[in-house]
Motif scaffolding. Structure first.
Motif, PDB file in Angstrom:
ATOM      1  N   HIS A  82     -39.774   7.446  30.200  1.00 23.88           N
ATOM      2  CA  HIS A  82     -40.099   7.406  28.777  1.00 23.88           C
ATOM      3  C   HIS A  82     -41.091   6.268  28.527  1.00 23.88           C
ATOM      4  N   LEU A  83     -42.162   6.574  27.807  1.00 25.99           N
ATOM      5  CA  LEU A  83     -43.164   5.574  27.426  1.00 25.99           C
ATOM      6  C   LEU A  83     -43.230   5.506  25.906  1.00 25.99           C
ATOM      7  N   ARG A  84     -43.178   4.290  25.360  1.00 22.43           N
ATOM      8  CA  ARG A  84     -43.339   4.088  23.923  1.00 22.43           C
ATOM      9  C   ARG A  84     -44.471   3.086  23.737  1.00 22.43           C
ATOM     10  N   PHE A  85     -45.353   3.404  22.795  1.00 17.99           N
ATOM     11  CA  PHE A  85     -46.515   2.553  22.518  1.00 17.99           C
ATOM     12  C   PHE A  85     -46.262   1.797  21.224  1.00 17.99           C
ATOM     13  N   GLN A  86     -46.211   0.443  21.321  1.00 16.21           N
ATOM     14  CA  GLN A  86     -45.951  -0.396  20.151  1.00 16.21           C
ATOM     15  C   GLN A  86     -46.793  -1.654  20.226  1.00 16.21           C
ATOM     16  N   SER A  87     -47.458  -1.975  19.141  1.00 16.64           N
ATOM     17  CA  SER A  87     -48.202  -3.233  19.013  1.00 16.64           C
ATOM     18  C   SER A  87     -49.100  -3.504  20.214  1.00 16.64           C
ATOM     19  N   GLY A  88     -49.798  -2.479  20.696  1.00 14.63           N
ATOM     20  CA  GLY A  88     -50.726  -2.645  21.802  1.00 14.63           C
ATOM     21  C   GLY A  88     -50.063  -2.763  23.164  1.00 14.63           C
ATOM     22  N   LYS A  89     -48.757  -2.574  23.239  1.00 12.08           N
ATOM     23  CA  LYS A  89     -48.038  -2.660  24.503  1.00 12.08           C
ATOM     24  C   LYS A  89     -47.369  -1.331  24.815  1.00 12.08           C
ATOM     25  N   VAL A  90     -47.077  -1.150  26.099  1.00  6.23           N
ATOM     26  CA  VAL A  90     -46.375   0.042  26.560  1.00  6.23           C
ATOM     27  C   VAL A  90     -44.986  -0.384  27.017  1.00  6.23           C
ATOM     28  N   LEU A  91     -43.972   0.256  26.448  1.00  2.00           N
ATOM     29  CA  LEU A  91     -42.599   0.021  26.873  1.00  2.00           C
ATOM     30  C   LEU A  91     -42.195   1.215  27.728  1.00  2.00           C
ATOM     31  N   ALA A  92     -41.918   0.965  29.012  1.00  2.00           N
ATOM     32  CA  ALA A  92     -41.599   2.042  29.950  1.00  2.00           C
ATOM     33  C   ALA A  92     -40.161   1.903  30.425  1.00  2.00           C
ATOM     34  N   SER A  93     -39.464   3.040  30.494  1.00  6.16           N
ATOM     35  CA  SER A  93     -38.080   3.020  30.942  1.00  6.16           C
ATOM     36  C   SER A  93     -37.707   4.363  31.569  1.00  6.16           C
ATOM     37  N   THR A  94     -36.872   4.288  32.610  1.00  3.21           N
ATOM     38  CA  THR A  94     -36.344   5.509  33.196  1.00  3.21           C
ATOM     39  C   THR A  94     -35.101   5.979  32.434  1.00  3.21           C
ATOM     40  N   ARG A  95     -34.632   5.182  31.498  1.00  8.00           N
ATOM     41  CA  ARG A  95     -33.552   5.595  30.595  1.00  8.00           C
ATOM     42  C   ARG A  95     -34.201   6.192  29.361  1.00  8.00           C
ATOM     43  N   VAL A  96     -34.016   7.477  29.191  1.00 14.08           N
ATOM     44  CA  VAL A  96     -34.668   8.189  28.089  1.00 14.08           C
ATOM     45  C   VAL A  96     -33.773   8.107  26.851  1.00 14.08           C
ATOM     46  N   PRO A  97     -34.302   7.560  25.747  1.00 13.07           N
ATOM     47  CA  PRO A  97     -33.516   7.525  24.519  1.00 13.07           C
ATOM     48  C   PRO A  97     -33.158   8.949  24.083  1.00 13.07           C
ATOM     49  N   GLU A  98     -31.984   9.105  23.494  1.00  9.11           N
ATOM     50  CA  GLU A  98     -31.526  10.432  23.100  1.00  9.11           C
ATOM     51  C   GLU A  98     -32.529  11.143  22.196  1.00  9.11           C
ATOM     52  N   GLY A  99     -33.176  10.422  21.296  1.00  7.56           N
ATOM     53  CA  GLY A  99     -34.151  11.017  20.383  1.00  7.56           C
ATOM     54  C   GLY A  99     -35.386  11.570  21.083  1.00  7.56           C
ATOM     55  N   ALA A 100     -35.689  11.074  22.276  1.00 10.78           N
ATOM     56  CA  ALA A 100     -36.876  11.531  23.014  1.00 10.78           C
ATOM     57  C   ALA A 100     -36.585  12.753  23.879  1.00 10.78           C
ATOM     58  N   LEU A 101     -35.319  13.103  24.054  1.00 16.96           N
ATOM     59  CA  LEU A 101     -34.977  14.261  24.883  1.00 16.96           C
ATOM     60  C   LEU A 101     -35.510  15.567  24.297  1.00 16.96           C
ATOM     61  N   ARG A 102     -35.800  15.599  22.996  1.00 17.12           N
ATOM     62  CA  ARG A 102     -36.380  16.792  22.357  1.00 17.12           C
ATOM     63  C   ARG A 102     -37.710  17.167  22.994  1.00 17.12           C
ATOM     64  N   LEU A 103     -38.410  16.200  23.609  1.00 16.49           N
ATOM     65  CA  LEU A 103     -39.710  16.458  24.219  1.00 16.49           C
ATOM     66  C   LEU A 103     -39.596  17.344  25.463  1.00 16.49           C
ATOM     67  N   VAL A 104     -38.432  17.354  26.106  1.00 16.97           N
ATOM     68  CA  VAL A 104     -38.232  18.156  27.323  1.00 16.97           C
ATOM     69  C   VAL A 104     -38.519  19.633  27.032  1.00 16.97           C
ATOM     70  N   ALA A 105     -38.072  20.113  25.890  1.00 17.70           N
ATOM     71  CA  ALA A 105     -38.227  21.538  25.562  1.00 17.70           C
ATOM     72  C   ALA A 105     -39.692  21.977  25.484  1.00 17.70           C
ATOM     73  N   TYR A 106     -40.587  21.069  25.127  1.00 15.12           N
ATOM     74  CA  TYR A 106     -42.003  21.420  25.011  1.00 15.12           C
ATOM     75  C   TYR A 106     -42.635  21.760  26.365  1.00 15.12           C
ATOM     76  N   ALA A 107     -42.122  21.185  27.443  1.00 15.55           N
ATOM     77  CA  ALA A 107     -42.723  21.384  28.768  1.00 15.55           C
ATOM     78  C   ALA A 107     -42.764  22.859  29.150  1.00 15.55           C
ATOM     79  N   SER A 108     -41.761  23.631  28.750  1.00 18.14           N
ATOM     80  CA  SER A 108     -41.713  25.041  29.135  1.00 18.14           C
ATOM     81  C   SER A 108     -42.742  25.894  28.378  1.00 18.14           C
ATOM     82  N   ARG A 109     -43.388  25.345  27.370  1.00 17.12           N
ATOM     83  CA  ARG A 109     -44.380  26.109  26.602  1.00 17.12           C
ATOM     84  C   ARG A 109     -45.703  26.254  27.342  1.00 17.12           C
ATOM     85  N   LEU A 110     -45.891  25.443  28.390  1.00 16.26           N
ATOM     86  CA  LEU A 110     -47.108  25.550  29.215  1.00 16.26           C
ATOM     87  C   LEU A 110     -46.681  25.943  30.619  1.00 16.26           C
ATOM     88  N   PRO A 111     -47.045  27.158  31.072  1.00 19.71           N
ATOM     89  CA  PRO A 111     -46.622  27.602  32.417  1.00 19.71           C
ATOM     90  C   PRO A 111     -47.262  26.772  33.521  1.00 19.71           C
TER      91      PRO A 111
END
Length: 180
Positions: free
Chosen positions: A151-180
């Motif tokens: 998970h990458l979050r962009f804030q105040s010119g910095k990138v916050l990277a984590s292998t722990r995905v916040p629950e709110g960001a899990l919605r992004l997983v579903a979009y991946a299947s829209r592109l074969p």
């Protein structure tokens, strides 16, 4: 076939120099999309694009324009938080303000390689799915296999990277299947 096609919605304006329509798709030449109501300060442009009527998906080689700067971004992807972002395939979902990239995804800044990347343009966050390598300074994060996530979050010119995905960001997983 139409020439000088122009469409406007509450969310964005679209125009194309030429368009060919059938029941399933629209093939566009000289395409430009912008969320700006009275100009083109921020724009996505494509020499040629294909719009799928059933899904609302737009695919094509693209460049992102920010004021007087034109950034070639390859296949339909755009985000000012990434520099040198490229992939084999991409899908821009304008209504959701999400871009999906697949196949040898790479970014120069932040330094990233991934199988799949889903970018939330409005939320200024991204989720890498599958194997990835992320580098920041001397630190490197790696994930291997289909279940790997970054998970990458962009804030105040910095990138916050984590292998722990916040629950709110899990919605992004579903979009991946829209592109074969």
């Amino acid at each position: 076939m139409g020439q000088g096609v122009y469409l406007e919605s509450p969310a964005y304006r679209l125009k194309a120099e030429e368009a060919r329509f059938n029941q399933r798709e629209a093939l566009l030449k000289g395409f430009l999309a912008t969320p700006c109501p009275c100009g083109e300060d921020v724009r996505l442009s494509m020499g040629e694009a294909r719009f799928d009527v059933a899904t609302g998906e737009l695919v094509g080689e693209a460049s992102l324009g920010l004021w007087n700067l034109e950034i070639p971004i390859g296949e339909a992807r755009a985000n000012a938080d990434f520099k040198g972002l490229r992939a084999e395939r991409a899908l821009a979902l304008f209504a959701e303000e999400v871009v999906v990239l697949k196949g040898k995804v790479q970014a120069d800044s932040p330094r990233l390689q991934a199988e799949t990347l889903v970018v939330d343009l409005k939320g200024r966050e991204a989720l890498a799915l599958g194997s990835f390598t992320y580098q920041e300074g001397k630190a490197t994060l790696r994930g291997q296999g289909a279940s790997a996530r970054l998970h990458l979050r962009f804030q105040s010119g910095k990138v916050l990277a984590s292998t722990r995905v916040p629950e709110g960001a899990l919605r992004l997983v579903a979009y991946a299947s829209r592109l074969p």
